[in-house]
Write an enzyme that holds these catalytic residues in place. Structure first.
Site, PDB file in Angstrom:
ATOM      1  N   ARG A  92       0.843  -1.192   0.000  1.00 53.23           N
ATOM      2  CA  ARG A  92       0.000   0.000   0.000  1.00 53.23           C
ATOM      3  C   ARG A  92       0.879   1.244   0.000  1.00 53.23           C
ATOM      4  O   ARG A  92       1.808   1.369   0.802  1.00 53.23           O
ATOM      5  CB  ARG A  92      -0.925   0.015   1.205  1.00 53.23           C
ATOM      6  CG  ARG A  92      -1.766   1.292   1.248  1.00 53.23           C
ATOM      7  CD  ARG A  92      -2.866   1.252   2.269  1.00 53.23           C
ATOM      8  NE  ARG A  92      -3.570   2.520   2.322  1.00 53.23           N
ATOM      9  CZ  ARG A  92      -4.641   2.745   3.057  1.00 53.23           C
ATOM     10  NH1 ARG A  92      -5.133   1.776   3.805  1.00 53.23           N
ATOM     11  NH2 ARG A  92      -5.230   3.923   3.044  1.00 53.23           N
ATOM     12  N   ARG A 101      -6.405   0.910  -4.109  1.00 54.05           N
ATOM     13  CA  ARG A 101      -5.341   0.477  -3.201  1.00 54.05           C
ATOM     14  C   ARG A 101      -5.172  -1.034  -3.237  1.00 54.05           C
ATOM     15  O   ARG A 101      -6.125  -1.776  -3.475  1.00 54.05           O
ATOM     16  CB  ARG A 101      -5.622   0.946  -1.782  1.00 54.05           C
ATOM     17  CG  ARG A 101      -6.962   0.521  -1.226  1.00 54.05           C
ATOM     18  CD  ARG A 101      -7.408   1.445  -0.119  1.00 54.05           C
ATOM     19  NE  ARG A 101      -7.599   2.801  -0.598  1.00 54.05           N
ATOM     20  CZ  ARG A 101      -7.743   3.860   0.200  1.00 54.05           C
ATOM     21  NH1 ARG A 101      -7.722   3.719   1.499  1.00 54.05           N
ATOM     22  NH2 ARG A 101      -7.908   5.063  -0.308  1.00 54.05           N
ATOM     23  N   ASP A 104      -6.387  -2.445   2.185  1.00 53.48           N
ATOM     24  CA  ASP A 104      -6.877  -1.484   3.174  1.00 53.48           C
ATOM     25  C   ASP A 104      -7.418  -2.309   4.341  1.00 53.48           C
ATOM     26  O   ASP A 104      -8.301  -3.150   4.150  1.00 53.48           O
ATOM     27  CB  ASP A 104      -7.977  -0.615   2.556  1.00 53.48           C
ATOM     28  CG  ASP A 104      -8.397   0.522   3.477  1.00 53.48           C
ATOM     29  OD1 ASP A 104      -7.658   0.806   4.439  1.00 53.48           O
ATOM     30  OD2 ASP A 104      -9.460   1.113   3.233  1.00 53.48           O
ATOM     31  N   ASP A 106      -9.024  -2.002   8.187  1.00 55.66           N
ATOM     32  CA  ASP A 106      -9.605  -1.108   9.193  1.00 55.66           C
ATOM     33  C   ASP A 106     -10.030  -1.902  10.425  1.00 55.66           C
ATOM     34  O   ASP A 106     -10.458  -3.063  10.313  1.00 55.66           O
ATOM     35  CB  ASP A 106     -10.847  -0.398   8.635  1.00 55.66           C
ATOM     36  CG  ASP A 106     -10.508   0.596   7.540  1.00 55.66           C
ATOM     37  OD1 ASP A 106      -9.527   1.339   7.706  1.00 55.66           O
ATOM     38  OD2 ASP A 106     -11.228   0.622   6.521  1.00 55.66           O
TER      39      ASP A 106
END
Length: 434
Positions: A92, A101, A104, A106
């Site tokens: 990334r 991307r 990712d 989270d």
């Protein structure tokens, strides 16, 4: 020590998204004080874009959620630091907020007090606006539906067909890589003798590839109980013929060589492009270990007590079979690494039916999350095997449905490779998992 539950969201739409999600899952398992419990299905969605976004940004995302257990001494900020390291390792790069991307990750939700600072907010600030995050989360953590019903948007209900951003469970991508079994033997337990002429061989390969096989695992020695003995010369001759035919059909086909004889393996890999070695005896011979180290090929390392398997030689009935397998793998992996093999080469196969009773096999397949101490990738070869006679009286060649039922129940967080005879039935089972 107190443990809590946390859910992570994964997404990618650049490069090879499925491979990047698979790699991120493996790297998450390496984080100290974190245990992966389960993963969601893979979801596809349109990219969330601002007005006037570049047209090249409009690429579909592949998303998933990972449910984890963490020890109390793993803080939110420490976990975030590990996540950032994983994102960098996968590639990334710093980019605009909405740009495509490679990965990712989270932190979506944590079963503790809400947390917020300049770099992190838990629950995620936009969780209830993003179906590609919320729907996978609810799949792995369904209890959240009851704890926050007033916050759930209408589209989060299972019966609502149309979701924002066209979010839906993927029908094209699956967590495990599919390894198609190709036996060129006289007496394998479910398909012996079927593929010993060119037309039948190539027809079966085309079928496996059309259904979505990522790898073809070819073997010329049956390892079923009371199998006919095959000489080294016969095995080599059959493999040479079959691989020559395959090469005419498709030279770039990813192949795994199912063979435990070093002399045969050496001759084959000198002539043909083989990506994986598959040794049902667990690379027990010094010659096979030497080949593993010198060729640097990836290897399926299978647990077995005897080859062929014997019903009177199984793991102890006194101890948990998974604890015994984990102990064996830790010793075996250390042995192979001491010989010079790299950790990344080694893929653990618990050897369903090879040293496990029917009851033990069923327990293993139903409790794969108990293998969390195994950080290596795992291959499961459960297709059409004898444990299925515990719930079916059909012959082995007709047990793809029985295999699919078990595929549907298995914890896909611990299945990186699925070795099966029929690809389509297993993919159907995975599509119907939710």
């Amino acid at each position: 020590m107190r443990r809590t539950t946390v859910a992570l969201g994964l997404g990618a739409n650049l490069g090879n998204p499925i491979e990047q999600l698979r790699l991120s899952l493996q790297l998450l398992k390496q984080i100290p004080n974190l245990k992966v419990l389960r993963v969601s299905s893979l979801y596809e969605s349109d990219a969330q874009l601002p007005e006037n976004a570049e047209s090249s940004w409009n690429q579909k995302f592949l998303n998933a959620a990972v449910l984890c257990e963490v020890r109390a001494d793993l803080s939110a900020q420490t976990l975030l630091s590990h996540i950032k390291e994983i994102e960098l390792k996968i590639g990334r790069a710093q980019a605009d907020r909405w740009a495509p991307r490679r990965i990712d990750i989270d932190i979506l939700y944590w079963d503790q007090e809400p947390y917020s600072d300049l770099s992190l907010s838990i629950p995620h600030r936009q969780l209830f606006e993003r179906p590609f995050a919320l729907l996978p989360l609810l799949e792995v953590w369904p209890q959240l539906r009851a704890s926050m019903p007033e916050r759930l948007p209408h589209w989060a209900q299972a019966w609502v067909s149309e979701k924002p951003f066209q979010t839906q469970i993927s029908s094209r991508y699956f967590w495990p890589r599919m390894v198609g079994v190709l036996n060129v033997t006289q007496d394998s337990f479910s398909d012996g003798g079927r593929y010993l002429n060119s037309d039948a061989l190539l027809e079966q390969i085309e079928k496996l590839l059309t259904e979505g096989a990522d790898i073809i695992d070819i073997g010329a020695e049956s390892t079923r109980p009371q199998a006919l003995a095959v000489s080294e010369e016969q095995e080599l001759q059959t493999l040479d013929w079959a691989l020559t035919e395959i090469q005419k059909f498709n030279k770039s086909l990813p192949l795994s060589l199912d063979c435990r004889r070093a002399g045969v393996v050496r001759s084959i890999i000198e002539k043909f492009d083989i990506s994986y070695l598959n040794d049902v005896s667990g690379f027990s011979s010094p010659e096979m270990q030497d080949l593993l180290v010198k060729t640097k090929k990836r290897a399926f390392v299978m647990h077995s007590l005897t080859v062929p398997p014997r019903a009177d030689q199984t793991l102890s009935e006194v101890k948990n079979p998974i604890d015994q397998l984990v102990g064996w793998w830790q010793r075996k992996a250390l042995e192979l690494k001491d010989k010079g093999a790299a950790s990344e080469q080694l893929i653990f196969d618990p050897g369903i039916g090879f040293g496990t009773s029917k009851k033990q096999s069923l327990y293993i397949l139903n409790h794969l999350e108990e293998m969390s101490d195994i950080k290596s990738e795992v291959m499961i070869g459960h297709s059409r095997k004898s444990y299925q006679t515990e719930y079916s009286d059909r012959p082995a060649s007709m047990r793809d449905m029985e295999t699919a039922l078990m595929t549907q129940k298995m914890n896909m967080a611990y299945v990186q490779f699925l070795r099966v005879h029929d690809i389509e039935s297993q993919k159907t089972a995975l599509r119907a998992k939710v």
